[in-house]
Scaffold this motif. Structure first.
Motif, PDB file in Angstrom:
ATOM      1  N   ARG A 251       0.831  -1.221   0.000  1.00  0.00           N
ATOM      2  CA  ARG A 251       0.000   0.000   0.000  1.00  0.00           C
ATOM      3  C   ARG A 251       0.861   1.264   0.000  1.00  0.00           C
ATOM      4  NH1 ARG A 251      -4.143  -1.982   4.543  1.00  0.00           N
ATOM      5  NH2 ARG A 251      -4.495  -4.019   3.596  1.00  0.00           N
ATOM      6  N   GLN A 252       0.296   2.336  -0.524  1.00  0.00           N
ATOM      7  CA  GLN A 252       1.060   3.579  -0.681  1.00  0.00           C
ATOM      8  C   GLN A 252       1.079   4.421   0.588  1.00  0.00           C
ATOM      9  OE1 GLN A 252      -0.814   5.396  -4.092  1.00  0.00           O
ATOM     10  NE2 GLN A 252       0.002   3.871  -5.510  1.00  0.00           N
ATOM     11  N   THR A 253      -0.012   4.319   1.377  1.00  0.00           N
ATOM     12  CA  THR A 253      -0.072   5.160   2.577  1.00  0.00           C
ATOM     13  C   THR A 253      -0.523   4.329   3.768  1.00  0.00           C
ATOM     14  OG1 THR A 253      -2.401   5.783   2.349  1.00  0.00           O
ATOM     15  CG2 THR A 253      -0.796   7.129   1.156  1.00  0.00           C
ATOM     16  N   ILE A 254      -0.358   4.891   4.957  1.00  0.00           N
ATOM     17  CA  ILE A 254      -0.941   4.268   6.150  1.00  0.00           C
ATOM     18  C   ILE A 254      -1.844   5.280   6.857  1.00  0.00           C
ATOM     19  CG2 ILE A 254       0.585   2.343   6.738  1.00  0.00           C
ATOM     20  CD1 ILE A 254       2.460   4.111   8.052  1.00  0.00           C
ATOM     21  N   GLY A 255      -2.735   4.773   7.690  1.00  0.00           N
ATOM     22  CA  GLY A 255      -3.647   5.653   8.421  1.00  0.00           C
ATOM     23  C   GLY A 255      -4.658   6.320   7.501  1.00  0.00           C
ATOM     24  N   ALA A 256      -5.128   5.599   6.472  1.00  0.00           N
ATOM     25  CA  ALA A 256      -6.087   6.128   5.492  1.00  0.00           C
ATOM     26  C   ALA A 256      -5.588   7.422   4.857  1.00  0.00           C
ATOM     27  CB  ALA A 256      -7.471   6.327   6.118  1.00  0.00           C
ATOM     28  N   VAL A 258      -2.946   9.349   5.844  1.00  0.00           N
ATOM     29  CA  VAL A 258      -2.368  10.404   6.676  1.00  0.00           C
ATOM     30  C   VAL A 258      -0.847  10.496   6.523  1.00  0.00           C
ATOM     31  CG1 VAL A 258      -2.091   9.170   8.892  1.00  0.00           C
ATOM     32  CG2 VAL A 258      -2.696  11.562   8.896  1.00  0.00           C
ATOM     33  N   ILE A 259      -0.163   9.364   6.322  1.00  0.00           N
ATOM     34  CA  ILE A 259       1.280   9.407   6.038  1.00  0.00           C
ATOM     35  C   ILE A 259       1.647   8.365   4.980  1.00  0.00           C
ATOM     36  CG2 ILE A 259       2.573  10.421   7.982  1.00  0.00           C
ATOM     37  CD1 ILE A 259       2.402   7.720   9.382  1.00  0.00           C
ATOM     38  N   GLU A 260       2.756   8.648   4.322  1.00  0.00           N
ATOM     39  CA  GLU A 260       3.289   7.747   3.303  1.00  0.00           C
ATOM     40  C   GLU A 260       3.714   6.440   3.979  1.00  0.00           C
ATOM     41  OE1 GLU A 260       6.885   7.959   0.180  1.00  0.00           O
ATOM     42  OE2 GLU A 260       6.309   9.857   1.134  1.00  0.00           O
ATOM     43  N   ASN A 261       3.547   5.342   3.273  1.00  0.00           N
ATOM     44  CA  ASN A 261       3.923   4.048   3.837  1.00  0.00           C
ATOM     45  C   ASN A 261       5.420   3.800   3.668  1.00  0.00           C
ATOM     46  OD1 ASN A 261       4.060   1.455   4.769  1.00  0.00           O
ATOM     47  ND2 ASN A 261       2.870   0.544   3.099  1.00  0.00           N
ATOM     48  N   THR A 262       6.203   4.191   4.678  1.00  0.00           N
ATOM     49  CA  THR A 262       7.637   3.890   4.706  1.00  0.00           C
ATOM     50  C   THR A 262       7.914   3.197   6.040  1.00  0.00           C
ATOM     51  OG1 THR A 262       8.259   5.932   5.838  1.00  0.00           O
ATOM     52  CG2 THR A 262       8.152   6.033   3.433  1.00  0.00           C
ATOM     53  N   PRO A 263       9.017   2.423   6.140  1.00  0.00           N
ATOM     54  CA  PRO A 263       9.324   1.743   7.407  1.00  0.00           C
ATOM     55  C   PRO A 263       9.407   2.726   8.579  1.00  0.00           C
ATOM     56  CG  PRO A 263      10.663   0.847   5.650  1.00  0.00           C
ATOM     57  CD  PRO A 263       9.925   2.000   5.053  1.00  0.00           C
ATOM     58  N   ASP A 264      10.046   3.892   8.372  1.00  0.00           N
ATOM     59  CA  ASP A 264      10.170   4.859   9.461  1.00  0.00           C
ATOM     60  C   ASP A 264       8.803   5.371   9.900  1.00  0.00           C
ATOM     61  OD1 ASP A 264      12.842   4.582   9.541  1.00  0.00           O
ATOM     62  OD2 ASP A 264      13.305   6.429   8.425  1.00  0.00           O
ATOM     63  N   ASN A 265       7.965   5.707   8.914  1.00  0.00           N
ATOM     64  CA  ASN A 265       6.635   6.206   9.255  1.00  0.00           C
ATOM     65  C   ASN A 265       5.807   5.143   9.966  1.00  0.00           C
ATOM     66  OD1 ASN A 265       7.066   8.709   8.241  1.00  0.00           O
ATOM     67  ND2 ASN A 265       5.966   8.398   6.323  1.00  0.00           N
ATOM     68  N   LEU A 266       5.948   3.898   9.506  1.00  0.00           N
ATOM     69  CA  LEU A 266       5.168   2.818  10.118  1.00  0.00           C
ATOM     70  C   LEU A 266       5.597   2.629  11.568  1.00  0.00           C
ATOM     71  CD1 LEU A 266       3.025   0.672   9.839  1.00  0.00           C
ATOM     72  CD2 LEU A 266       4.760  -0.895   8.955  1.00  0.00           C
ATOM     73  N   ALA A 267       6.920   2.694  11.817  1.00  0.00           N
ATOM     74  CA  ALA A 267       7.427   2.558  13.187  1.00  0.00           C
ATOM     75  C   ALA A 267       6.868   3.686  14.053  1.00  0.00           C
ATOM     76  CB  ALA A 267       8.945   2.574  13.188  1.00  0.00           C
ATOM     77  N   ALA A 268       6.898   4.906  13.528  1.00  0.00           N
ATOM     78  CA  ALA A 268       6.393   6.057  14.283  1.00  0.00           C
ATOM     79  C   ALA A 268       4.892   5.913  14.537  1.00  0.00           C
ATOM     80  CB  ALA A 268       6.677   7.352  13.523  1.00  0.00           C
ATOM     81  N   TRP A 269       4.193   5.393  13.535  1.00  0.00           N
ATOM     82  CA  TRP A 269       2.741   5.200  13.671  1.00  0.00           C
ATOM     83  C   TRP A 269       2.418   4.187  14.779  1.00  0.00           C
ATOM     84  CZ3 TRP A 269      -1.957   6.934  11.967  1.00  0.00           C
ATOM     85  CH2 TRP A 269      -3.054   6.082  12.134  1.00  0.00           C
ATOM     86  N   ILE A 270       3.136   3.050  14.766  1.00  0.00           N
ATOM     87  CA  ILE A 270       2.865   2.001  15.755  1.00  0.00           C
ATOM     88  C   ILE A 270       3.138   2.538  17.165  1.00  0.00           C
ATOM     89  CG2 ILE A 270       3.645  -0.258  16.622  1.00  0.00           C
ATOM     90  CD1 ILE A 270       4.246  -0.956  13.640  1.00  0.00           C
ATOM     91  N   THR A 271       4.223   3.332  17.287  1.00  0.00           N
ATOM     92  CA  THR A 271       4.597   3.856  18.599  1.00  0.00           C
ATOM     93  C   THR A 271       3.562   4.857  19.114  1.00  0.00           C
ATOM     94  OG1 THR A 271       6.858   3.653  17.847  1.00  0.00           O
ATOM     95  CG2 THR A 271       6.508   4.852  19.906  1.00  0.00           C
ATOM     96  N   ASN A 272       3.087   5.736  18.211  1.00  0.00           N
ATOM     97  CA  ASN A 272       2.152   6.758  18.650  1.00  0.00           C
ATOM     98  C   ASN A 272       1.220   7.203  17.523  1.00  0.00           C
ATOM     99  OD1 ASN A 272       0.802   8.751  19.990  1.00  0.00           O
ATOM    100  ND2 ASN A 272       2.572  10.099  20.269  1.00  0.00           N
ATOM    101  N   PRO A 273       0.203   6.412  17.231  1.00  0.00           N
ATOM    102  CA  PRO A 273      -0.703   6.781  16.139  1.00  0.00           C
ATOM    103  C   PRO A 273      -1.451   8.089  16.419  1.00  0.00           C
ATOM    104  CG  PRO A 273      -1.329   4.648  17.109  1.00  0.00           C
ATOM    105  CD  PRO A 273      -0.161   5.140  17.861  1.00  0.00           C
ATOM    106  N   GLN A 274      -1.645   8.382  17.716  1.00  0.00           N
ATOM    107  CA  GLN A 274      -2.391   9.593  18.070  1.00  0.00           C
ATOM    108  C   GLN A 274      -1.666  10.859  17.603  1.00  0.00           C
ATOM    109  OE1 GLN A 274      -5.415   9.220  19.394  1.00  0.00           O
ATOM    110  NE2 GLN A 274      -5.172   7.013  19.583  1.00  0.00           N
ATOM    111  N   ARG A 275      -0.347  10.749  17.428  1.00  0.00           N
ATOM    112  CA  ARG A 275       0.418  11.903  16.985  1.00  0.00           C
ATOM    113  C   ARG A 275      -0.003  12.298  15.556  1.00  0.00           C
ATOM    114  NH1 ARG A 275       6.511  10.974  15.413  1.00  0.00           N
ATOM    115  NH2 ARG A 275       6.545  12.586  13.813  1.00  0.00           N
ATOM    116  N   PHE A 276      -0.305  11.279  14.755  1.00  0.00           N
ATOM    117  CA  PHE A 276      -0.654  11.548  13.359  1.00  0.00           C
ATOM    118  C   PHE A 276      -2.148  11.733  13.185  1.00  0.00           C
ATOM    119  CE2 PHE A 276       3.145   8.936  13.437  1.00  0.00           C
ATOM    120  CZ  PHE A 276       4.014   9.729  12.702  1.00  0.00           C
ATOM    121  N   LYS A 277      -2.922  11.035  14.018  1.00  0.00           N
ATOM    122  CA  LYS A 277      -4.360  11.002  13.810  1.00  0.00           C
ATOM    123  C   LYS A 277      -5.054  10.989  15.174  1.00  0.00           C
ATOM    124  CE  LYS A 277      -7.191   8.657  10.427  1.00  0.00           C
ATOM    125  NZ  LYS A 277      -7.354   7.601   9.463  1.00  0.00           N
TER     126      LYS A 277
END
Ligand code: CUA
Length: 303
Positions: A251-256, A258-277
């Motif tokens: 997939r191209q993005t994560i969080g519907a 909200v951010i591009e699907n990259t390993p760094d972004n995914l790690a940041a998302w898992i740690t704190n999704p509330q920061r992005f959404k």
């Protein structure tokens, strides 16, 4: 005007254009007459009261008749557009079932038994029948370049025809306020030539298998944490609380969106999704760096 790219979107665009032109002409005529009269008959040019006229049958016919004709013409064009964008679904099974949730889209291809989220692949040049469902509150599915917007309502099924004339990525969004993250319920329609689409569908249908030792360890991390309570990896018909993560790596993005699907972004998302959404139902996970790395490797390896 809004770069339509399907017969449906074209006919909506044409209707908008026509309505704007007719409305604009009426505005010009009426505005013109008002300004002309205000100038031509302004007080001071002629002393005393102007001549008083009571009732004019011709005028009344005229100002009733013209709007009636204009409205009939617009009505005709509107009905014609509705017929073009909404051919009857008939007995045909839907190609894609989209369910709106706070705040993501579940996407199912019932005939292929494939479940994914937020990114919808379709073959170009074909009318695709969408079935729209609401999972919690009312959302509204809209990809402007491809077709009309339509509500997804809990307990009531809607249908929508979409078509893309050319291969591209078409962006859409939820267009009915549905809570804090309404703005981050993005839709990506990825229109592909039929062969590419078939290949994608085939790949989605296959079991998602992790590759590499990091990923294998990540699969365990995934199982040991509460990820499994909300997210399915294998294709299943049942509804899960969160998006299906099988093939997340493709997939191209994560969080519907909200951010591009990259390993760094995914790690940041898992740690704190509330920061992005803020408000998203997923909690943050405080994993050890090694576990987080493995989990990300696992999810990204699911192509
Ligand atoms: Cu979903 Cu707005």
């Amino acid at each position: 005007m809004f770069s339509p790219n399907s017969p449906q979107a074209y006919s909506i665009n044409n209707l908008l254009l026509l309505t704007t032109i007719i409305g604009g002409v009426i505005l010009l005529i009426i505005g013109g007459v008002v300004f002309y009269s205000a100038f031509r008959f302004r007080s001071g040019l002629r002393p005393g009261e102007p001549p008083q006229i009571f009732g004019s049958r011709n005028l009344e016919f005229l100002w009733t008749g013209i709007p009636v004709i204009v409205l009939i013409v617009l009505f005709g064009f509107a009905v014609n557009t509705m017929r073009q964008i909404d051919p009857a679904p008939g007995q045909q099974p839907p190609d894609v079932i989209v369910t709106g949730y706070q705040w993501w889209w579940r996407v199912e291809y019932p005939q292929a038994g494939v479940v994914t989220a937020n990114e919808i692949h379709i073959p170009v040049g074909k009318q695709i029948l969408f079935q729209l469902e609401g999972g919690d509150v009312i959302h509204d599915f809209w990809v402007p370049q491809l077709g009309p917007k339509r509500d997804t309502i809990p307990g009531s099924t809607n249908y929508l025809w979409l078509q893309a004339n050319t291969p591209d990525v078409y962006l859409g969004a939820c267009s009915e306020y549905c809570g804090t993250q309404h703005a981050w319920m993005r839709i990506r329609v990825i229109a592909q030539p039929q062969a590419e689409f078939d290949q994608w569908l085939q790949q989605q249908r296959a079991a998602a298998t992790p590759s590499g030792s990091d990923a294998m360890r990540g699969a365990q991390v995934f199982q040991q944490n509460t990820c499994v309570n909300c997210h399915a990896i294998q294709q299943t018909g049942t509804n899960w609380a969160g998006p299906n993560l099988g093939h997340l790596g493709s997939r191209q993005t994560i969080g519907a969106g909200v951010i591009e699907n990259t390993p760094d972004n995914l790690a940041a998302w898992i740690t704190n999704p509330q920061r992005f959404k803020p408000g998203v139902k997923m909690p943050g996970y405080q994993l050890s760096p090694a576990d987080l790395h493995a989990l990300v490797a696992y999810l990204e390896s699911l192509k």
